[in-house]
Write a protein that holds these residues in place. Structure first.
Motif, PDB file in Angstrom:
ATOM      1  N   VAL A  18       0.837  -1.210   0.000  1.00 48.59           N
ATOM      2  CA  VAL A  18       0.000   0.000   0.000  1.00 48.59           C
ATOM      3  C   VAL A  18       0.868   1.254   0.000  1.00 48.59           C
ATOM      4  O   VAL A  18       0.602   2.216  -0.737  1.00 48.59           O
ATOM      5  CB  VAL A  18      -0.955  -0.008   1.215  1.00 48.59           C
ATOM      6  CG1 VAL A  18      -1.637   1.348   1.376  1.00 48.59           C
ATOM      7  CG2 VAL A  18      -2.008  -1.087   1.056  1.00 48.59           C
ATOM      8  N   ILE A 127      -2.342  -0.115  -8.446  1.00 48.83           N
ATOM      9  CA  ILE A 127      -3.677  -0.127  -7.851  1.00 48.83           C
ATOM     10  C   ILE A 127      -4.266  -1.534  -7.882  1.00 48.83           C
ATOM     11  O   ILE A 127      -5.058  -1.915  -7.028  1.00 48.83           O
ATOM     12  CB  ILE A 127      -4.604   0.882  -8.567  1.00 48.83           C
ATOM     13  CG1 ILE A 127      -5.769   1.292  -7.646  1.00 48.83           C
ATOM     14  CG2 ILE A 127      -5.123   0.335  -9.880  1.00 48.83           C
ATOM     15  CD1 ILE A 127      -5.360   2.122  -6.467  1.00 48.83           C
ATOM     16  N   SER A 128      -3.847  -2.331  -8.869  1.00 50.68           N
ATOM     17  CA  SER A 128      -4.355  -3.701  -8.994  1.00 50.68           C
ATOM     18  C   SER A 128      -3.828  -4.596  -7.883  1.00 50.68           C
ATOM     19  O   SER A 128      -4.585  -5.347  -7.262  1.00 50.68           O
ATOM     20  CB  SER A 128      -3.969  -4.274 -10.358  1.00 50.68           C
ATOM     21  OG  SER A 128      -4.299  -5.643 -10.436  1.00 50.68           O
ATOM     22  N   VAL A 130      -2.827  -3.878  -4.944  1.00 53.36           N
ATOM     23  CA  VAL A 130      -3.414  -3.536  -3.639  1.00 53.36           C
ATOM     24  C   VAL A 130      -4.733  -4.270  -3.460  1.00 53.36           C
ATOM     25  O   VAL A 130      -5.028  -4.806  -2.382  1.00 53.36           O
ATOM     26  CB  VAL A 130      -3.619  -2.010  -3.525  1.00 53.36           C
ATOM     27  CG1 VAL A 130      -4.471  -1.668  -2.308  1.00 53.36           C
ATOM     28  CG2 VAL A 130      -2.271  -1.305  -3.423  1.00 53.36           C
ATOM     29  N   SER A 131      -5.555  -4.322  -4.510  1.00 50.63           N
ATOM     30  CA  SER A 131      -6.844  -5.011  -4.423  1.00 50.63           C
ATOM     31  C   SER A 131      -6.670  -6.506  -4.208  1.00 50.63           C
ATOM     32  O   SER A 131      -7.532  -7.150  -3.606  1.00 50.63           O
ATOM     33  CB  SER A 131      -7.660  -4.761  -5.703  1.00 50.63           C
ATOM     34  OG  SER A 131      -8.003  -3.396  -5.824  1.00 50.63           O
ATOM     35  N   ARG A 138     -10.441  -3.756   1.601  1.00 54.54           N
ATOM     36  CA  ARG A 138     -10.058  -3.306   0.268  1.00 54.54           C
ATOM     37  C   ARG A 138     -10.360  -1.832   0.048  1.00 54.54           C
ATOM     38  O   ARG A 138      -9.547  -1.094  -0.528  1.00 54.54           O
ATOM     39  CB  ARG A 138     -10.765  -4.151  -0.793  1.00 54.54           C
ATOM     40  CG  ARG A 138     -10.371  -3.795  -2.225  1.00 54.54           C
ATOM     41  CD  ARG A 138     -11.022  -4.734  -3.207  1.00 54.54           C
ATOM     42  NE  ARG A 138     -10.563  -6.099  -2.989  1.00 54.54           N
ATOM     43  CZ  ARG A 138     -11.361  -7.171  -3.079  1.00 54.54           C
ATOM     44  NH1 ARG A 138     -12.635  -7.025  -3.352  1.00 54.54           N
ATOM     45  NH2 ARG A 138     -10.863  -8.370  -2.888  1.00 54.54           N
ATOM     46  N   ASN A 142      -7.415   0.812  -0.790  1.00 55.87           N
ATOM     47  CA  ASN A 142      -7.438   1.566  -2.045  1.00 55.87           C
ATOM     48  C   ASN A 142      -7.461   3.067  -1.789  1.00 55.87           C
ATOM     49  O   ASN A 142      -6.836   3.845  -2.512  1.00 55.87           O
ATOM     50  CB  ASN A 142      -8.647   1.162  -2.885  1.00 55.87           C
ATOM     51  CG  ASN A 142      -8.415  -0.109  -3.671  1.00 55.87           C
ATOM     52  OD1 ASN A 142      -7.308  -0.382  -4.114  1.00 55.87           O
ATOM     53  ND2 ASN A 142      -9.455  -0.901  -3.848  1.00 55.87           N
ATOM     54  N   SER A 146      -4.546   5.524  -3.091  1.00 59.96           N
ATOM     55  CA  SER A 146      -4.888   6.603  -4.022  1.00 59.96           C
ATOM     56  C   SER A 146      -4.622   7.979  -3.425  1.00 59.96           C
ATOM     57  O   SER A 146      -4.442   8.953  -4.162  1.00 59.96           O
ATOM     58  CB  SER A 146      -6.363   6.495  -4.436  1.00 59.96           C
ATOM     59  OG  SER A 146      -7.219   6.763  -3.342  1.00 59.96           O
ATOM     60  N   ARG A 290     -10.545  11.366   0.388  1.00 52.94           N
ATOM     61  CA  ARG A 290     -10.244   9.969   0.104  1.00 52.94           C
ATOM     62  C   ARG A 290     -10.182   9.132   1.380  1.00 52.94           C
ATOM     63  O   ARG A 290     -10.760   8.046   1.447  1.00 52.94           O
ATOM     64  CB  ARG A 290      -8.919   9.868  -0.653  1.00 52.94           C
ATOM     65  CG  ARG A 290      -8.968  10.497  -2.023  1.00 52.94           C
ATOM     66  CD  ARG A 290      -7.680  10.287  -2.793  1.00 52.94           C
ATOM     67  NE  ARG A 290      -7.618  11.163  -3.951  1.00 52.94           N
ATOM     68  CZ  ARG A 290      -7.129  10.824  -5.126  1.00 52.94           C
ATOM     69  NH1 ARG A 290      -6.653   9.612  -5.303  1.00 52.94           N
ATOM     70  NH2 ARG A 290      -7.101  11.678  -6.125  1.00 52.94           N
ATOM     71  N   GLY A 294     -12.878   6.356   2.322  1.00 53.23           N
ATOM     72  CA  GLY A 294     -12.375   4.999   2.445  1.00 53.23           C
ATOM     73  C   GLY A 294     -12.718   4.399   3.799  1.00 53.23           C
ATOM     74  O   GLY A 294     -13.109   3.226   3.894  1.00 53.23           O
ATOM     75  N   ILE A 350     -12.740   2.344  -7.794  1.00 55.26           N
ATOM     76  CA  ILE A 350     -12.088   1.076  -8.111  1.00 55.26           C
ATOM     77  C   ILE A 350     -12.724  -0.062  -7.316  1.00 55.26           C
ATOM     78  O   ILE A 350     -12.890  -1.184  -7.820  1.00 55.26           O
ATOM     79  CB  ILE A 350     -10.574   1.158  -7.822  1.00 55.26           C
ATOM     80  CG1 ILE A 350      -9.916   2.173  -8.755  1.00 55.26           C
ATOM     81  CG2 ILE A 350      -9.916  -0.208  -7.991  1.00 55.26           C
ATOM     82  CD1 ILE A 350      -9.992   1.819 -10.223  1.00 55.26           C
ATOM     83  N   THR A 351     -13.115   0.214  -6.075  1.00 49.11           N
ATOM     84  CA  THR A 351     -13.798  -0.786  -5.260  1.00 49.11           C
ATOM     85  C   THR A 351     -15.130  -1.168  -5.883  1.00 49.11           C
ATOM     86  O   THR A 351     -15.520  -2.342  -5.868  1.00 49.11           O
ATOM     87  CB  THR A 351     -14.017  -0.246  -3.835  1.00 49.11           C
ATOM     88  OG1 THR A 351     -12.761   0.136  -3.270  1.00 49.11           O
ATOM     89  CG2 THR A 351     -14.657  -1.297  -2.943  1.00 49.11           C
TER      90      THR A 351
END
Length: 448
Positions: A18, A127-128, A130-131, A138, A142, A146, A290, A294, A350-351
């Protein structure tokens, strides 16, 4: 790699990933976000119109999106780590060659094409991965990753302004390119996670009792053949198509305000030093938005698609109000509203994509989503620049961005309704039927 690595750790080394992604976001998206500081300098140097100069940012955004499927495919074929390192080298090359400033076409090819490809090859795998490292947390992971975009943009605003004043816009590009080489270091820290594309799909299988099936599951810990393919068939899924259309319209709007905020402040007679502070304010409230969004999304109180629809509506409202500013204070206030709601949107979009397609297809979906969304990023800035040239006022670009976001919210509402209908249909299909008793049993019950 050991079998234990096949489940999302939801912590541990995942937080190192992260932090690495946080740095990558800052060295890619934050640079793109603050590139508006170079807009007037480049426009005056080449003596071009706003619409012509804006094509530099447009090409960068378009290649950023167009390169996403390639980056996703390379991540599946090789590793996220290798693609991020490659992206760092490309980003450096774009800025270093842009230092030459030979012509406007040269700027399109360097700070446009090469920089965009470098951002794509860095941002997409960062970013991928991290997911893949997080499941329950998640949304929060994210959001933190971000947030690197706005944390860096907060300092990049005045820093880039100082670089331009000291070394000129060409020298500033060269220095920024050198800073972007740190993306390669971040890529080295992104340790691959075994079987990450099929984590959630295989989670129920790994919980089966030990026995004859235990050895079979242990063998399946190795990435299967399907992990090596890119799923282009997602374009046939109505939910993905609706979300992709939302992405196109959103991309047409998201890159317009940072591009024209600096020229708008100049047109209002605001000093350059105060103008740079607007970008810092934008980054600061974006950062807060953010993290707060989040954290809230991680509570699972509100459905993520509902939360995204609400934030998009609030962004469009703030963009419609921003052109009403006539001095620094009012412009700073409206910029703050826009930045905060933009941050909340980026924290969850993205989530939402992961919720729409599921983690087994997430890498493919992210690449396709970025590819389709590229049309909006490619058309948005030049269209806004054309409207600005026709109206003779930078305010017109903000009105265009706000109206487009209102339209995009409608597709999110349609997506939510489609998901609700499918959920109700699945609940109806799995509803257990009441057991029927034989006629003789019913007759006896009535007699009793």
């Amino acid at each position: 790699m050991h079998a234990k690595d096949s489940n999302p750790p939801d912590g541990g080394y995942g937080w190192v990933v992260v932090v690495s992604a946080f740095m990558v976001m800052g060295l890619t998206a934050a640079v793109l976000k603050t590139f508006g500081l170079f807009f007037v300098e480049i426009q005056q140097h080449f003596d071009e119109l706003a619409s012509t100069t804006s094509w530099i940012t447009s090409v960068t955004i378009a290649i950023f999106h167009l390169g996403a499927p390639v980056a996703s495919s390379l991540c599946v074929r090789y590793s996220h780590r290798a693609v991020v390192i490659t992206g760092g080298l490309l980003a450096f090359s774009g800025m270093a060659l842009g230092f030459l400033g030979l012509s406007m076409v040269w700027m399109y090819a360097t700070t446009g094409f090469l920089q965009g490809l470098g951002i794509s090859f860095s941002w997409t795998p960062a970013i991928s991965i991290v997911s893949h490292y997080f499941s329950k947390k998640r949304a929060l992971a994210n959001a933190i990753a971000s947030a690197g975009e706005c944390a860096f943009a907060f300092t990049f605003g005045p820093f880039f302004q100082w670089l331009i004043s000291q070394y000129g816009w060409k020298g500033a590009l060269l220095i920024i390119g050198g800073i972007q080489l740190n993306i390669c270091v971040c890529g080295v820290l992104m340790r691959p996670l075994a079987n990450s594309c099929l984590l959630e799909a295989s989670h129920s299988e790994t919980e089966t009792p030990p026995g004859n099936g235990a050895s079979r599951i242990h063998k399946e810990d190795k990435p299967p053949v399907t992990h090596k393919t890119f799923n282009w068939m997602l374009v046939r899924r109505p939910e993905f198509v609706l979300y992709a259309i939302f992405g196109i319209l959103a991309a047409m709007s998201f890159f317009v305000p940072p591009l024209f905020l600096v020229p708008l402040s100049y047109s209002l007679g605001i000093d350059e030093s105060w103008t740079a502070s607007l970008l810092s304010i934008l980054a600061m409230v974006d950062f807060a938005g953010r993290l707060l969004c989040g954290w809230y999304a991680n509570l699972h109180v509100t459905k993520t698609v509902h939360l995204l629809t609400m934030t998009i509506t609030l962004i469009s409202t703030s963009l419609m109000l921003l052109p009403l500013a006539n001095n620094y204070l009012s412009l700073a206030i409206f910029t703050g509203f826009y930045g905060f709601f933009f941050g909340t949107t980026v924290a969850v979009h993205i989530t939402v994509l992961a919720d729409v397609v599921g983690m087994p297809d997430f890498d493919s979906a992210l690449g396709l989503f970025m590819l389709i969304r590229s049309t909006g990023g490619f058309v948005g800035p030049p269209l806004a620049g054309l409207i600005v040239d026709m109206a003779g006022d930078y305010r017109a670009g903000f009105y265009m961005a706000g109206a487009t976001l209102v339209l995009s919210a409608g597709f999110l509402v349609t997506l939510d309704q489609l998901q609700q209908r499918k959920e109700k249909g699945s609940q109806t299909n799995i509803k257990p039927e009441k057991p029927t008793l034989p006629y003789s049993s019913l007759h006896l019950l009535k007699l009793q």
